[in-house]
Design a protein around this motif. Sequence first.
Motif, PDB file in Angstrom:
ATOM      1  N   ASN A   1       0.854  -1.189   0.000  1.00  0.00           N
ATOM      2  CA  ASN A   1       0.000   0.000   0.000  1.00  0.00           C
ATOM      3  C   ASN A   1       0.886   1.234   0.000  1.00  0.00           C
ATOM      4  O   ASN A   1       1.842   1.314   0.771  1.00  0.00           O
ATOM      5  CB  ASN A   1      -0.890   0.043   1.247  1.00  0.00           C
ATOM      6  CG  ASN A   1      -2.076  -0.870   1.140  1.00  0.00           C
ATOM      7  OD1 ASN A   1      -2.581  -1.120   0.059  1.00  0.00           O
ATOM      8  ND2 ASN A   1      -2.530  -1.378   2.261  1.00  0.00           N
TER       9      ASN A   1
ATOM     10  N   LYS B  22      -0.222   4.176   0.840  1.00  0.00           N
ATOM     11  CA  LYS B  22      -0.693   4.823   2.063  1.00  0.00           C
ATOM     12  C   LYS B  22      -1.647   3.837   2.721  1.00  0.00           C
ATOM     13  O   LYS B  22      -2.141   2.921   2.070  1.00  0.00           O
ATOM     14  CB  LYS B  22      -1.447   6.112   1.750  1.00  0.00           C
ATOM     15  CG  LYS B  22      -0.617   7.180   1.110  1.00  0.00           C
ATOM     16  CD  LYS B  22      -1.454   8.404   0.809  1.00  0.00           C
ATOM     17  CE  LYS B  22      -0.614   9.464   0.127  1.00  0.00           C
ATOM     18  NZ  LYS B  22      -1.408  10.621  -0.259  1.00  0.00           N
ATOM     19  N   PRO B  23      -1.964   4.029   3.997  1.00  0.00           N
ATOM     20  CA  PRO B  23      -2.959   3.141   4.608  1.00  0.00           C
ATOM     21  C   PRO B  23      -4.287   3.219   3.849  1.00  0.00           C
ATOM     22  O   PRO B  23      -4.645   4.269   3.309  1.00  0.00           O
ATOM     23  CB  PRO B  23      -3.121   3.701   6.027  1.00  0.00           C
ATOM     24  CG  PRO B  23      -1.858   4.453   6.284  1.00  0.00           C
ATOM     25  CD  PRO B  23      -1.430   4.996   4.947  1.00  0.00           C
ATOM     26  N   PRO B  24      -5.028   2.091   3.770  1.00  0.00           N
ATOM     27  CA  PRO B  24      -6.327   2.124   3.094  1.00  0.00           C
ATOM     28  C   PRO B  24      -7.249   3.176   3.713  1.00  0.00           C
ATOM     29  O   PRO B  24      -7.192   3.431   4.917  1.00  0.00           O
ATOM     30  CB  PRO B  24      -6.894   0.720   3.318  1.00  0.00           C
ATOM     31  CG  PRO B  24      -5.705  -0.124   3.594  1.00  0.00           C
ATOM     32  CD  PRO B  24      -4.709   0.776   4.283  1.00  0.00           C
ATOM     33  N   ARG B  25      -8.075   3.779   2.875  1.00  0.00           N
ATOM     34  CA  ARG B  25      -9.042   4.777   3.336  1.00  0.00           C
ATOM     35  C   ARG B  25     -10.399   4.096   3.477  1.00  0.00           C
ATOM     36  O   ARG B  25     -10.921   3.527   2.514  1.00  0.00           O
ATOM     37  CB  ARG B  25      -9.116   5.902   2.309  1.00  0.00           C
ATOM     38  CG  ARG B  25      -9.892   7.110   2.792  1.00  0.00           C
ATOM     39  CD  ARG B  25      -9.848   8.165   1.752  1.00  0.00           C
ATOM     40  NE  ARG B  25     -10.766   7.758   0.685  1.00  0.00           N
ATOM     41  CZ  ARG B  25     -11.188   8.531  -0.285  1.00  0.00           C
ATOM     42  NH1 ARG B  25     -10.755   9.762  -0.378  1.00  0.00           N
ATOM     43  NH2 ARG B  25     -12.031   8.103  -1.183  1.00  0.00           N
ATOM     44  N   ILE B  26     -10.945   4.102   4.672  1.00  0.00           N
ATOM     45  CA  ILE B  26     -12.252   3.490   4.915  1.00  0.00           C
ATOM     46  C   ILE B  26     -13.325   4.440   4.396  1.00  0.00           C
ATOM     47  O   ILE B  26     -13.432   5.578   4.835  1.00  0.00           O
ATOM     48  CB  ILE B  26     -12.464   3.187   6.411  1.00  0.00           C
ATOM     49  CG1 ILE B  26     -11.423   2.176   6.873  1.00  0.00           C
ATOM     50  CG2 ILE B  26     -13.879   2.672   6.657  1.00  0.00           C
ATOM     51  CD1 ILE B  26     -11.375   1.951   8.358  1.00  0.00           C
ATOM     52  N   LEU B  27     -14.114   3.965   3.430  1.00  0.00           N
ATOM     53  CA  LEU B  27     -15.156   4.783   2.830  1.00  0.00           C
ATOM     54  C   LEU B  27     -16.477   4.668   3.576  1.00  0.00           C
ATOM     55  O   LEU B  27     -17.220   5.633   3.684  1.00  0.00           O
ATOM     56  CB  LEU B  27     -15.355   4.376   1.361  1.00  0.00           C
ATOM     57  CG  LEU B  27     -14.117   4.478   0.481  1.00  0.00           C
ATOM     58  CD1 LEU B  27     -14.413   3.932  -0.900  1.00  0.00           C
ATOM     59  CD2 LEU B  27     -13.617   5.905   0.415  1.00  0.00           C
TER      60      LEU B  27
ATOM     61  N   ASP C 245     -13.381  -0.177   1.602  1.00  0.00           N
ATOM     62  CA  ASP C 245     -12.186   0.667   1.665  1.00  0.00           C
ATOM     63  C   ASP C 245     -11.562   0.815   0.291  1.00  0.00           C
ATOM     64  O   ASP C 245     -11.902   0.096  -0.649  1.00  0.00           O
ATOM     65  CB  ASP C 245     -11.182   0.170   2.709  1.00  0.00           C
ATOM     66  CG  ASP C 245     -10.396  -1.065   2.319  1.00  0.00           C
ATOM     67  OD1 ASP C 245     -10.300  -1.390   1.126  1.00  0.00           O
ATOM     68  OD2 ASP C 245      -9.850  -1.716   3.210  1.00  0.00           O
ATOM     69  N   HIS C 246     -10.686   1.803   0.180  1.00  0.00           N
ATOM     70  CA  HIS C 246     -10.011   2.115  -1.080  1.00  0.00           C
ATOM     71  C   HIS C 246      -8.537   2.329  -0.772  1.00  0.00           C
ATOM     72  O   HIS C 246      -8.192   2.936   0.238  1.00  0.00           O
ATOM     73  CB  HIS C 246     -10.601   3.397  -1.682  1.00  0.00           C
ATOM     74  CG  HIS C 246      -9.948   3.780  -2.961  1.00  0.00           C
ATOM     75  ND1 HIS C 246      -8.901   4.667  -3.022  1.00  0.00           N
ATOM     76  CD2 HIS C 246     -10.182   3.382  -4.234  1.00  0.00           C
ATOM     77  CE1 HIS C 246      -8.527   4.809  -4.275  1.00  0.00           C
ATOM     78  NE2 HIS C 246      -9.287   4.044  -5.029  1.00  0.00           N
ATOM     79  N   SER C 247      -7.688   1.806  -1.639  1.00  0.00           N
ATOM     80  CA  SER C 247      -6.259   2.026  -1.462  1.00  0.00           C
ATOM     81  C   SER C 247      -5.563   2.075  -2.819  1.00  0.00           C
ATOM     82  O   SER C 247      -6.113   1.645  -3.829  1.00  0.00           O
ATOM     83  CB  SER C 247      -5.637   0.923  -0.593  1.00  0.00           C
ATOM     84  OG  SER C 247      -5.837  -0.335  -1.186  1.00  0.00           O
TER      85      SER C 247
END
Length: 83
Positions: A30, A32-37, A46-48
């Motif tokens: 990754n 960056k850390p995954p973004r929780i949607l 989530d999106h990464s």
Amino acid sequence: MMILNFIFIPVASIGKAEVIEWVKSGDVKNEKPPRILFENNEVGFDHSIVKFSDGKRQAVMAHYKFKDGKVIFMETAATNLDN
């Protein structure tokens, strides 16, 4: 935490054991850390952005299902990004 009968549907047509070995290999990371949607007691998304050892990048979306506080299902989808 995942349960033993966890269902995983990857974007690629390979098995769960192959995916685990591939992730452990260090080929994908990754950026960056995954973004929780979205997340509640039943589902999560989530999106990464991931980068492979060959320099290629993908945007990855993951869908999770939860039961009793544990992940019971995960499905991914990915889009190649220009380098």
